[in-house]
Scaffold this active site. Structure first.
Site, PDB file in Angstrom:
ATOM      1  NE  ARG A 224      39.421 -14.495  63.144  1.00 55.94           N
ATOM      2  CZ  ARG A 224      38.469 -13.555  63.166  1.00 55.94           C
ATOM      3  NH1 ARG A 224      38.376 -12.712  64.170  1.00 55.94           N
ATOM      4  NH2 ARG A 224      37.582 -13.487  62.194  1.00 55.94           N
ATOM      5  CG  HIS A 272      35.447 -13.358  69.007  1.00 54.73           C
ATOM      6  ND1 HIS A 272      36.163 -14.317  68.309  1.00 54.73           N
ATOM      7  CD2 HIS A 272      35.220 -12.355  68.114  1.00 54.73           C
ATOM      8  CE1 HIS A 272      36.344 -13.901  67.064  1.00 54.73           C
ATOM      9  NE2 HIS A 272      35.777 -12.715  66.921  1.00 54.73           N
TER      10      HIS A 272
HETATM   11  P1  NAP Z   1      41.578  -5.645  56.028  1.00 52.08           P
HETATM   12  O1  NAP Z   1      40.833  -4.435  55.588  1.00 52.08           O
HETATM   13  O2  NAP Z   1      41.836  -6.724  55.032  1.00 52.08           O
HETATM   14  O3  NAP Z   1      42.965  -5.136  56.629  1.00 52.08           O
HETATM   15  C1  NAP Z   1      44.005  -6.003  56.933  1.00 52.08           C
HETATM   16  C2  NAP Z   1      45.274  -5.197  57.171  1.00 52.08           C
HETATM   17  O4  NAP Z   1      46.311  -6.093  57.602  1.00 52.08           O
HETATM   18  C3  NAP Z   1      45.769  -4.507  55.899  1.00 52.08           C
HETATM   19  O5  NAP Z   1      46.277  -3.244  56.220  1.00 52.08           O
HETATM   20  C4  NAP Z   1      46.903  -5.434  55.451  1.00 52.08           C
HETATM   21  O6  NAP Z   1      47.937  -4.810  54.734  1.00 52.08           O
HETATM   22  C5  NAP Z   1      47.449  -5.887  56.780  1.00 52.08           C
HETATM   23  N1  NAP Z   1      48.211  -7.126  56.604  1.00 52.08           N
HETATM   24  C6  NAP Z   1      47.771  -8.344  56.193  1.00 52.08           C
HETATM   25  N2  NAP Z   1      48.780  -9.218  56.150  1.00 52.08           N
HETATM   26  C7  NAP Z   1      49.891  -8.536  56.533  1.00 52.08           C
HETATM   27  C8  NAP Z   1      51.255  -8.901  56.695  1.00 52.08           C
HETATM   28  N3  NAP Z   1      51.684 -10.149  56.436  1.00 52.08           N
HETATM   29  N4  NAP Z   1      52.115  -7.955  57.100  1.00 52.08           N
HETATM   30  C9  NAP Z   1      51.704  -6.691  57.353  1.00 52.08           C
HETATM   31  N5  NAP Z   1      50.411  -6.273  57.220  1.00 52.08           N
HETATM   32  C10 NAP Z   1      49.524  -7.204  56.830  1.00 52.08           C
HETATM   33  O7  NAP Z   1      40.848  -6.333  57.271  1.00 52.08           O
HETATM   34  P2  NAP Z   1      39.857  -5.659  58.327  1.00 52.08           P
HETATM   35  O8  NAP Z   1      38.500  -5.551  57.783  1.00 52.08           O
HETATM   36  O9  NAP Z   1      40.510  -4.429  58.841  1.00 52.08           O
HETATM   37  O10 NAP Z   1      39.825  -6.789  59.468  1.00 52.08           O
HETATM   38  C11 NAP Z   1      40.980  -7.141  60.178  1.00 52.08           C
HETATM   39  C12 NAP Z   1      40.753  -8.351  61.074  1.00 52.08           C
HETATM   40  O11 NAP Z   1      40.028  -7.983  62.244  1.00 52.08           O
HETATM   41  C13 NAP Z   1      39.904  -9.471  60.501  1.00 52.08           C
HETATM   42  O12 NAP Z   1      40.648 -10.281  59.612  1.00 52.08           O
HETATM   43  C14 NAP Z   1      39.481 -10.237  61.746  1.00 52.08           C
HETATM   44  O13 NAP Z   1      40.393 -11.262  62.037  1.00 52.08           O
HETATM   45  C15 NAP Z   1      39.537  -9.192  62.837  1.00 52.08           C
HETATM   46  N6  NAP Z   1      38.194  -8.929  63.412  1.00 52.08           N
HETATM   47  C16 NAP Z   1      37.948  -9.255  64.717  1.00 52.08           C
HETATM   48  C17 NAP Z   1      36.704  -8.985  65.273  1.00 52.08           C
HETATM   49  C18 NAP Z   1      36.400  -9.278  66.711  1.00 52.08           C
HETATM   50  O14 NAP Z   1      35.234  -9.271  67.101  1.00 52.08           O
HETATM   51  N7  NAP Z   1      37.375  -9.491  67.562  1.00 52.08           N
HETATM   52  C19 NAP Z   1      35.694  -8.398  64.488  1.00 52.08           C
HETATM   53  C20 NAP Z   1      35.978  -8.066  63.175  1.00 52.08           C
HETATM   54  C21 NAP Z   1      37.239  -8.342  62.636  1.00 52.08           C
HETATM   55  P3  NAP Z   1      47.663  -4.130  53.302  1.00 52.08           P
HETATM   56  O15 NAP Z   1      46.794  -2.950  53.604  1.00 52.08           O
HETATM   57  O16 NAP Z   1      48.991  -3.739  52.867  1.00 52.08           O
HETATM   58  O17 NAP Z   1      46.980  -5.171  52.464  1.00 52.08           O
HETATM   59  C1  GLV Z   2      34.813 -11.314  63.732  1.00 50.58           C
HETATM   60  O1  GLV Z   2      35.651 -11.842  64.388  1.00 50.58           O
HETATM   61  C2  GLV Z   2      34.960 -10.953  62.352  1.00 50.58           C
HETATM   62  O2  GLV Z   2      35.920 -11.394  61.707  1.00 50.58           O
HETATM   63  O3  GLV Z   2      34.092 -10.199  61.854  1.00 50.58           O
END
Ligand code: NAP
Ligand code: GLV
Length: 309
Positions: A224, A272
Site C-alpha cells: 500500500r 496498482h
Molecule cells: P495476510 O495474509 O493477512 O498477511 C499479512 C502479513 O503481514 C502477515 O504475515 C502478518 O503477520 C504481517 N503483519 C501484519 N501486521 C504486522 C506488523 N505490525 N508487524 C509485522 N508483521 C505484520 O495478507 P495478504 O493476503 O498476504 O495481503 C497483504 C497485502 O497485500 C494486502 O493487505 C494488500 O494491502 C496488499 N495487496 C496489494 C495488491 C496490489 O495489487 N498491489 C494486491 C493484493 C494485495 P502475522 O502472520 O504474524 O499475522
Molecule cells: C489490491 O490492492 C488488494 O488488496 O487486493
C-alpha cells in the site's frame, strides 16, 4: 439473496456473469441502482463511498473485492458488528509473486542500469551476483508474502521474512515484531513489502527504516502507498542510501500529474496492477463465503477488526 456490488475500478459485468453461473438465484445489483436498501444481504465492494454500507440496514457481511481491507476502515460510518471478509489468494498470489519477482530481478540483474546504458549507447557487462548471495527481505509472511518468499527461495535467493508471529516457512529466516526488525533490515538487500496497511504499519517505510538497510539496498512496494513516506524515499534515493525502487501503490491513486515519482530516474512506477481482481478466479471464494455465512459458519478471510487485517 441480494448482493450489492460497488467498485471504483472493477467492471461489474464479469462479476454478474460469474455469479449468475455459480448462483443463478442470486439477485446482483450494482450501485447506485440498489432497489430497496433493506433487501441487500451482502456487499461486495472496493473503496465504497463513506456512509454507503451504513445505509444498508440488514447487511449480513461486507466482502472486500481485494486482499486488503484498509479501504473499508476509511469509512467513519463502517457498520459495527457486520463481519468483514477479504480475498485469500483467489488468483492474487501468482500475480503478486510474479510482480515481486520482476521487481527483484530488475535490480538483481541490473536492468535499471542497463536501461540507462542503452539510452547512452553504452555496451558494458556489469558483474553478476549469484542469487544465493542476494538477500531478499519480505515484509509480511501471510498468504501473499509467504507465497513469494517460497518461490524466491526456489529461484535460489537467500530469503528472510518479517511478520508478527512465526510461520515456519522452510528455508526462510524469520524475524518477528519490533525486536526483530533491526536485524531483519540489516541483512536485507532487496526489501519487498507485502504488509497490510494498519495503524501499526502506516508510514513504516520511512527515513529511519531506510537508514537501517545496507547502503544501496532496493525497495519493491506492492502493498500500500500508505506504508511509504514518499519524501523520505526520494531523499534516500538521492543520497544513495537506496539504489532504486519499484512502486505499484501510492498515497494518492492515480499518482497525480507532476508527482516527483513519475520522472525520478531511480523509480519504476506501475498503476496498482500487481494483483488484479479477476472475477472468474475470485467468484468461487465469494460464493463459498456467502454459503458459509448463510449456514452460520466462519467464512474464509474473516477480518479481525482490532488487528485491522
Ligand atoms: P495476510 O495474509 O493477512 O498477511 C499479512 C502479513 O503481514 C502477515 O504475515 C502478518 O503477520 C504481517 N503483519 C501484519 N501486521 C504486522 C506488523 N505490525 N508487524 C509485522 N508483521 C505484520 O495478507 P495478504 O493476503 O498476504 O495481503 C497483504 C497485502 O497485500 C494486502 O493487505 C494488500 O494491502 C496488499 N495487496 C496489494 C495488491 C496490489 O495489487 N498491489 C494486491 C493484493 C494485495 P502475522 O502472520 O504474524 O499475522
Ligand atoms: C489490491 O490492492 C488488494 O488488496 O487486493
Amino acid at each position: 439473496m441480494v448482493v450489492l456490488f460497488y467498485s471504483d475500478i472493477d467492471d461489474p459485468r464479469p462479476w454478474r456473469a460469474a455469479l449468475a453461473r455459480a448462483l443463478p438465484e442470486l439477485d446482483f445489483r450494482v450501485w447506485p441502482d440498489i432497489g430497496r436498501p433493506e433487501e441487500i444481504d451482502y456487499a461486495l465492494v472496493w473503496k465504497p463511498p463513506g456512509g454507503m454500507l451504513a445505509s444498508l440496514p440488514r447487511l449480513k457481511a461486507i466482502l472486500s473485492l481485494g486482499a486488503g481491507v484498509d479501504h473499508l476502515f476509511l469509512d467513519a460510518q463502517l457498520p459495527a458488528g457486520v463481519p468483514i471478509t477479504r480475498m485469500v489468494d483467489a488468483g492474487l498470489a501468482p500475480q503478486m509473486s510474479e510482480y515481486a519477482m520482476y521487481g527483484v530481478l530488475h535490480f538483481h540483474r541490473c536492468m535499471d542500469r542497463y536501461a540507462i546504458m542503452q539510452r547512452e549507447g553504452l555496451w558494458k557487462q556489469l558483474p553478476a551476483i549469484p542469487p544465493a548471495q542476494r538477500t531478499i527481505g519480505v515484509m509480511g509472511l501471510g498468504v501473499l508474502g509467504g507465497d513469494f518468499a517460497c518461490k524466491a527461495q526456489v529461484m535460489g535467493f537467500h530469503v528472510i521474512g518479517w511478520s508478527r508471529r512465526a510461520h515456519g516457512l522452510e528455508g526462510v529466516g524469520e524475524y518477528h515484531g519490533a525486536d526483530g526488525l533491526a536485524a531483519f533490515l540489516a541483512a536485507t538487500q532487496i526489501l519487498v513489502n507485502f504488509l497490510p496497511l494498519t495503524p501499526e504499519t502506516h508510514g513504516i517505510l520511512d527515513r529511519a527504516l531506510f537508514a537501517r538497510l545496507p547502503r544501496g539496498a532496493f525497495l519493491v512496494n506492492l502493498a500500500r502507498g500508505g506504508h511509504l513516506v514518499e519524501d523520505d524515499l526520494v531523499a534516500a534515493l538521492d543520497s544513495g542510501q537506496l539504489g532504486g525502487a519499484m512502486l505499484d501503490v501510492f498515497v494518492q491513486e492515480p499518482l497525480p500529474e507532476g508527482h516527483a515519482f513519475w520522472r525520478h530516474p531511480r523509480i519504476v512506477v506501475t498503476p496498482h496492477i500487481a494483483g488484479l481482481a479477476i472475477a472468474e478466479l475470485m467468484v468461487e471464494q465469494v460464493v463459498d463465503n456467502i454459503m458459509r455465512l448463510e449456514r452460520g459458519e466462519t467464512p474464509t478471510g474473516l477480518v479481525d477488526r482490532r488487528r485491522g487485517y
